[in-house]
Motif scaffolding. Structure first.
Motif, PDB file in Angstrom:
ATOM      1  N   PHE A   1     -10.056  55.218   0.771  1.00 63.79           N
ATOM      2  CA  PHE A   1      -9.032  55.312   1.606  1.00 63.79           C
ATOM      3  C   PHE A   1      -9.072  54.439   2.740  1.00 63.79           C
ATOM      4  O   PHE A   1      -9.946  54.666   3.570  1.00 63.79           O
ATOM      5  N   SER A   2      -8.266  53.462   2.937  1.00 65.35           N
ATOM      6  CA  SER A   2      -8.936  52.502   3.993  1.00 65.35           C
ATOM      7  C   SER A   2      -7.627  52.291   4.941  1.00 65.35           C
ATOM      8  O   SER A   2      -7.032  51.128   5.525  1.00 65.35           O
TER       9      SER A   2
ATOM     10  N   LEU B   1       0.609  56.913   1.573  1.00 64.68           N
ATOM     11  CA  LEU B   1       0.853  56.250   2.681  1.00 64.68           C
ATOM     12  C   LEU B   1       0.019  54.942   2.371  1.00 64.68           C
ATOM     13  O   LEU B   1       0.756  53.837   2.784  1.00 64.68           O
ATOM     14  N   ALA B   2      -0.875  55.133   1.763  1.00 64.29           N
ATOM     15  CA  ALA B   2      -1.616  53.694   1.479  1.00 64.29           C
ATOM     16  C   ALA B   2      -0.843  52.750   0.598  1.00 64.29           C
ATOM     17  O   ALA B   2      -0.701  51.701   1.024  1.00 64.29           O
ATOM     18  N   LEU B   3      -0.243  53.155  -0.272  1.00 64.83           N
ATOM     19  CA  LEU B   3       0.668  52.485  -1.235  1.00 64.83           C
ATOM     20  C   LEU B   3       1.806  51.842  -0.370  1.00 64.83           C
ATOM     21  O   LEU B   3       2.061  50.758  -0.209  1.00 64.83           O
TER      22      LEU B   3
ATOM     23  N   PRO C   1      -6.712  53.660  -7.432  1.00 67.31           N
ATOM     24  CA  PRO C   1      -5.539  54.400  -6.732  1.00 67.31           C
ATOM     25  C   PRO C   1      -5.542  55.865  -7.279  1.00 67.31           C
ATOM     26  O   PRO C   1      -5.260  56.729  -6.188  1.00 67.31           O
ATOM     27  N   THR C   2      -5.990  56.381  -8.463  1.00 71.62           N
ATOM     28  CA  THR C   2      -5.988  57.729  -8.857  1.00 71.62           C
ATOM     29  C   THR C   2      -7.219  58.578  -9.052  1.00 71.62           C
ATOM     30  O   THR C   2      -7.422  59.682  -9.336  1.00 71.62           O
ATOM     31  N   THR C   3      -8.386  57.920  -8.851  1.00 70.79           N
ATOM     32  CA  THR C   3      -9.668  58.474  -8.550  1.00 70.79           C
ATOM     33  C   THR C   3      -9.747  59.623  -7.954  1.00 70.79           C
ATOM     34  O   THR C   3      -9.254  59.575  -6.568  1.00 70.79           O
ATOM     35  N   GLY C   4     -10.023  60.821  -8.313  1.00 76.17           N
ATOM     36  CA  GLY C   4     -10.448  61.933  -7.460  1.00 76.17           C
ATOM     37  C   GLY C   4      -9.050  62.547  -7.237  1.00 76.17           C
ATOM     38  O   GLY C   4      -9.160  63.497  -6.187  1.00 76.17           O
ATOM     39  N   VAL C   5      -8.081  62.271  -7.700  1.00 71.06           N
ATOM     40  CA  VAL C   5      -6.573  62.920  -7.345  1.00 71.06           C
ATOM     41  C   VAL C   5      -6.194  63.674  -8.659  1.00 71.06           C
ATOM     42  O   VAL C   5      -6.559  63.506  -9.652  1.00 71.06           O
ATOM     43  N   ASP C   6      -5.676  64.854  -8.235  1.00 71.05           N
ATOM     44  CA  ASP C   6      -5.461  65.895  -9.251  1.00 71.05           C
ATOM     45  C   ASP C   6      -4.241  65.318 -10.308  1.00 71.05           C
ATOM     46  O   ASP C   6      -3.438  64.210 -10.024  1.00 71.05           O
ATOM     47  N   ALA C   7      -4.238  65.876 -11.248  1.00 71.07           N
ATOM     48  CA  ALA C   7      -3.454  65.409 -12.449  1.00 71.07           C
ATOM     49  C   ALA C   7      -1.609  65.340 -12.101  1.00 71.07           C
ATOM     50  O   ALA C   7      -1.031  64.276 -12.425  1.00 71.07           O
TER      51      ALA C   7
END
Lengths: 369, 300, 243
Positions: B83-84, B139-141, B157-163
């Motif tokens: 997240f940058s 927001l990053a997108l 972008p979806t690593t560690g993000v829930d389903a």
């Protein structure tokens, strides 16, 4: 230009939103100045001394009362001839013993020569030197005023040049320029290097690099806020120095601010240079603290006179920017000299600034390592 | 739109990317699928002009990634793996900042980000650091899209993000694709491959295969069985001890099992397992998924 | 399977006015593989911290490994193992040094340690790497090693926080083999994951949403209850319903 202003706005938001940064920028200078000026002052007050007066005449009594009324000394003990001086020291009762030779006044009037001995406890060499300096200053002052010539003063007494411009021997006069150099150096270099390396650490630099921002915009955007803040700092320190500690500004105020500006610029470019080599905030902080703060305190002539250093350290001190800046400020503030007398030091600072800027632009990566 | 020819890149003693070549067409949603260490990030950074390849040539919209890096930086939107964004700035401040960095304004390109931004707009005065994972991602997108890029590069972008958030995110990508943006996205989740037009399966710096998800599955040549019983762990152990089994891996509620050769019949497995006293046994032919394909390619 | 190793009754955790855990009730049994699912921010991490004795609940009764979470925190910690994707082992120590360090923490005697270490290295087939720095190992090895170290002191329960993030599909499944083995040995496994297929490997799963447990059952029953093909669908339906 809009890009740049946007960047600046972001930088100011970072600064104002981080209480730690605010404390470092505005709290530390005041605290440091107060600490050095008041608490860690090397001024001596009410040091206990012993008097061994073998003559007890008019002059020795006058000198004694002069010493004791100076505010620097109080009488700890009066010794009788033949009493063991060393044991007084060993008991730690007094810091210095002043011994007047026998028949002081008589000798003085007849030969123009009389003996006074200052024995100081050199287990604390700094204090010892300051005590003997003060005492010999007071004695020679008395002798001058009374037009009594040729009193033979102890050999080790040498009255330093700085006394000329700091008759009260107030150390705060010495500290204000030193602290100013140190704080500007530290805040400018450390804060810029940390703020750039922080972006590296958090990964935001990756996004900035992948954007059309030019390196020069990033660097200037980082530097400008700190340039402003450091300048405010320099003003604060000078104002505190003048109004709280009564340090004079004998020379031009504008020259002083101009030189401060130059020094800040130099420190900021040094900060950027540090950030180009430091991969994260911790390393940047380490380099700034160890690489800049310690040498500034120890080797720049801030506390320890450069002429007393061994040759290798003297050489090292020449590459320290604060060493030159301290000379400049002392000259402007205490001696009131103009640019004519400090142009060499100024040139050194200009040269250093350009070198650091050139190096950082060369080192600043447009890509990830 | 994106062309990669024989790209290789090494760090000290690790070869991160080995001789990779492929092309991404305009308007395509292209996926780099592979676990950590597959070389996805390195490849993306080379394309983003953030790293210089050791060998090979790559272009983005015809611009060379080394020579024309400035031009590329103007036309590409990038979301790095971490997240940058600035956590100490608010949602709105972040967006405004990135807009000015790309010499544009939020209102100018609002159309493009509206669908995404509208979901986080209620929190526009909240610090980015205080957002939930899904919102951070939106927001990053938004920030990556603010300058209307022609190509969008998204690193995991979806690593560690829930389903749920993952599903929403892919829906957003589909909409962006409809607007003509070329998208290169990487993910370690094999099931997301089916959402891409074409994918490159990557492992240890190499591309195992490139094709549409459908073709990849169609080309899977082996016979695959799904097997289930009441005691799943014992089932795995028993199947692995069976000399006609090649592989036996858990896939959701079933095991996916291949035989030593394609002659091994479902009934053979069934008989073997019945002898081992498995109850509620189910054995049937199964259609492979991308993950089966990937695992098969890994073992070659 | 009737011995309860985790008992949670009316667990509430508030941060100011924000309710992170809203009256949670569940039990976990010995040897069970318990999947603890939920969207980001649903309150999983908060609940897990409480169960590990790292944070005190606002109210409610919680017993872990038979010990009260308020009064016997130290005993709780002694009887659990913990592994997360982010931190588990020291990268700048070797495998053997890491094992020695963690054995020291849990008071395992040097003699026991040596014997157990040998078995561990043999099981993972990494005997030759005993003196390599953990940082130099491939991710898959690290995770398996981290898990083995987390259960090195034979805890009653091991908490796994997204243990399989980022690894390749084969390594991920090999990791689950280890989880099954631990469960066979009677160690309860409490695991969070974002891979919905992994939810199927659990004996029972709970799904959290906005601080509450919305569903708790075997995967089979959940799929029936929500008329879903797989756990992915169950998860989506629950999350969408509560929105």
């Amino acid at each position: 230009m809009k890009q740049f202003i946007g960047f600046l706005r972001k930088e100011f938001l970072h600064i104002f939103r981080d209480p730690r940064t605010m404390i470092i920028i505005f709290g530390i200078p005041v605290v440091q100045l107060m600490l050095f000026g008041k608490v860690i002052s090397t001024d001596i007050q009410n040091a206990k001394i012993a008097i061994l007066d073998q003559s007890h005449d008019n002059i020795t009594r006058k000198i004694t009362s002069k010493l004791l009324s100076s505010g620097y000394f109080v009488l700890g003990e009066e010794l009788l001839p033949g009493e063991d001086v060393e044991s007084v020291f060993r008991q730690g009762k007094v810091k210095m013993v002043v011994t007047f030779g026998p028949e002081f006044e008589y000798n003085l009037e007849r030969d123009g020569k009389a003996d006074v001995q200052l024995l100081a406890d050199a287990s604390d060499p700094n204090t010892a030197r300051i005590l003997t300096n003060y005492a010999s200053g007071i004695i020679s002052d008395y002798v001058k005023k009374e037009k009594l010539q040729n009193i033979q003063l102890p050999d080790q007494i040498n009255v330093e040049v700085r006394m000329l411009y700091n008759e009260g021997l107030k150390s705060v006069y010495m500290f204000v320029p030193g602290i100013m150099a140190m704080i500007l150096m530290l805040i400018s270099s450390m804060m810029t290097s940390i703020s750039i390396s922080k972006e590296k650490e958090l990964g935001t630099m990756e996004v900035l690099l992948a954007s059309p921002l030019k390196p020069i915009q990033i660097v200037l955007g980082k530097v400008t806020p700190y340039l402003l803040l450091s300048f405010i700092n320099a003003l604060t320190i000078i104002l505190l120095g003048v109004f709280v500690f009564g340090v004079p500004i004998k020379g031009s105020f504008f020259l002083l601010m101009g030189e401060s500006f130059l020094f800040i610029l130099m420190a900021l470019s040094l900060g950027i240079l540090i950030s180009t080599v430091a991969p994260n905030q911790m390393v940047a902080m380490f380099i700034s603290l160890l690489g800049l703060m310690l040498p500034t305190i120890l080797l720049s002539g801030f506390i320890f006179p450069i002429q007393n250093m061994p040759l290798p350290l003297r050489i090292v001190s020449n590459i320290l920017p604060p060493r030159w800046f301290i000379v400049i400020i002392r000259n402007i503030m205490l001696k009131g000299t103009g640019i004519m007398y400090i142009w060499k030091e100024t040139m050194v600072l200009i040269f250093m600034s350009f070198t650091f800027i050139a190096l950082s632009i060369k080192n600043f990566k447009i890509r990830l390592e | 739109m994106i062309s990669i020819q024989h790209i290789s890149k090494s760090y000290k003693d690790v070869q991160a990317v080995r001789d990779i070549s492929f092309e991404v067409q305009k308007g395509e949603l292209f996926g780099l699928i592979g676990p950590d260490g597959a070389g996805k990030t390195t490849l993306m950074r080379i394309l983003m002009t953030l790293l210089i390849q050791d060998e090979g040539k790559a272009t983005m919209n015809g611009f060379d990634v080394i020579k024309d890096y400035k031009k590329i930086r103007n036309i590409v939107g990038y979301m790095p793996g971490r997240f940058s964004l600035y956590q100490d700035l608010t949602v709105e401040e972040n967006l405004n900042f990135f807009a000015t960095v790309f010499k544009t304004t939020v209102s100018e390109n609002y159309d493009l980000i509206r669908d995404i931004y509208i979901q986080i707009e209620p929190f526009k005065n909240r610090l980015a650091g205080k957002l939930s994972g899904g919102m951070k991602q939106k927001l990053a997108l938004s920030c990556a899209l603010i300058h209307k890029p022609e190509i969008l590069v998204l690193d995991e972008p979806t690593t560690g993000v829930d389903a749920v958030s993952r599903k929403e995110f892919w829906e957003m990508l589909k909409k962006l694709q409809e607007k003509g943006i070329t998208i290169l996205v990487s993910t370690p989740y094999m099931d997301e491959a089916t959402l891409c037009n074409r994918v490159a399966l990557m492992q240890k710096g190499k591309v195992l295969n490139i094709d549409t998800p459908r073709k990849l599955v169609e080309n899977y040549s082996r016979k695959l069985y799904a097997i289930k019983s009441k005691e799943m762990h014992r089932l795995i152990l028993d199947l692995r001890s069976y000399d006609k089994t090649d592989t036996a891996y858990a896939f959701g509620e079933y095991l996916h099992v291949t035989g030593k050769n394609d002659e091994v019949e479902a009934s053979e497995f069934e008989n073997f397992l019945l002898k081992k006293n498995h109850t509620k046994l189910q054995v049937f032919d199964n259609e492979p998924g991308i993950e089966d394909v990937f695992m098969d390619l890994m073992q070659e | 399977m009737n011995e309860k190793v985790i008992e949670v009754h009316n667990l509430v955790k508030k941060f100011g006015s924000f309710v992170a855990n809203d009256h949670l009730n569940f039990d976990v049994y010995k040897g069970e593989i318990f999947g603890f699912l939920g969207a980001n921010g649903a309150g999983k991490t908060t609940a897990m911290k409480i169960l590990c004795g790292l944070s005190a609940p606002t109210s409610g009764d919680v017993k872990v490994a038979g010990f009260d979470i308020y009064k016997e925190t130290e005993k709780v910690k002694r009887n659990i193992g913990y592994m997360s994707q982010k931190f588990s082992l020291y990268e700048d120590l070797t495998i053997a040094e890491n094992i020695r360090f963690f054995s020291g923490i849990y008071g395992i005697s040097p003699k026991d340690r040596k014997a157990k270490q040998e078995i561990l290295l043999k099981n993972l087939d990494i005997e030759s790497a005993k003196d390599s720095l953990v940082g130099s190992l491939p991710l898959g090895w690290k995770q398996k090693l981290a898990f083995s170290v987390a259960i090195f002191h034979d805890p009653k329960i091991v908490f796994l926080d997204e243990p399989t993030g980022g690894v390749d599909p084969i390594t991920r499944r090999k990791f689950w083999d280890l989880i099954y083995e631990a469960s066979d040995r009677g160690i309860t496994v409490f695991v969070t994951t974002h891979y919905m297929d992994e939810a199927e490997y659990c004996n029972r799963v709970s799904i959290m949403s906005e601080g509450r447990i919305e569903a708790l059952d075997t995967t089979e029953n959940l799929k029936k209850q929500y008329a879903a093909k797989n756990m992915d669908e169950v998860f989506l339906k629950i999350a969408r319903n509560t929105e």
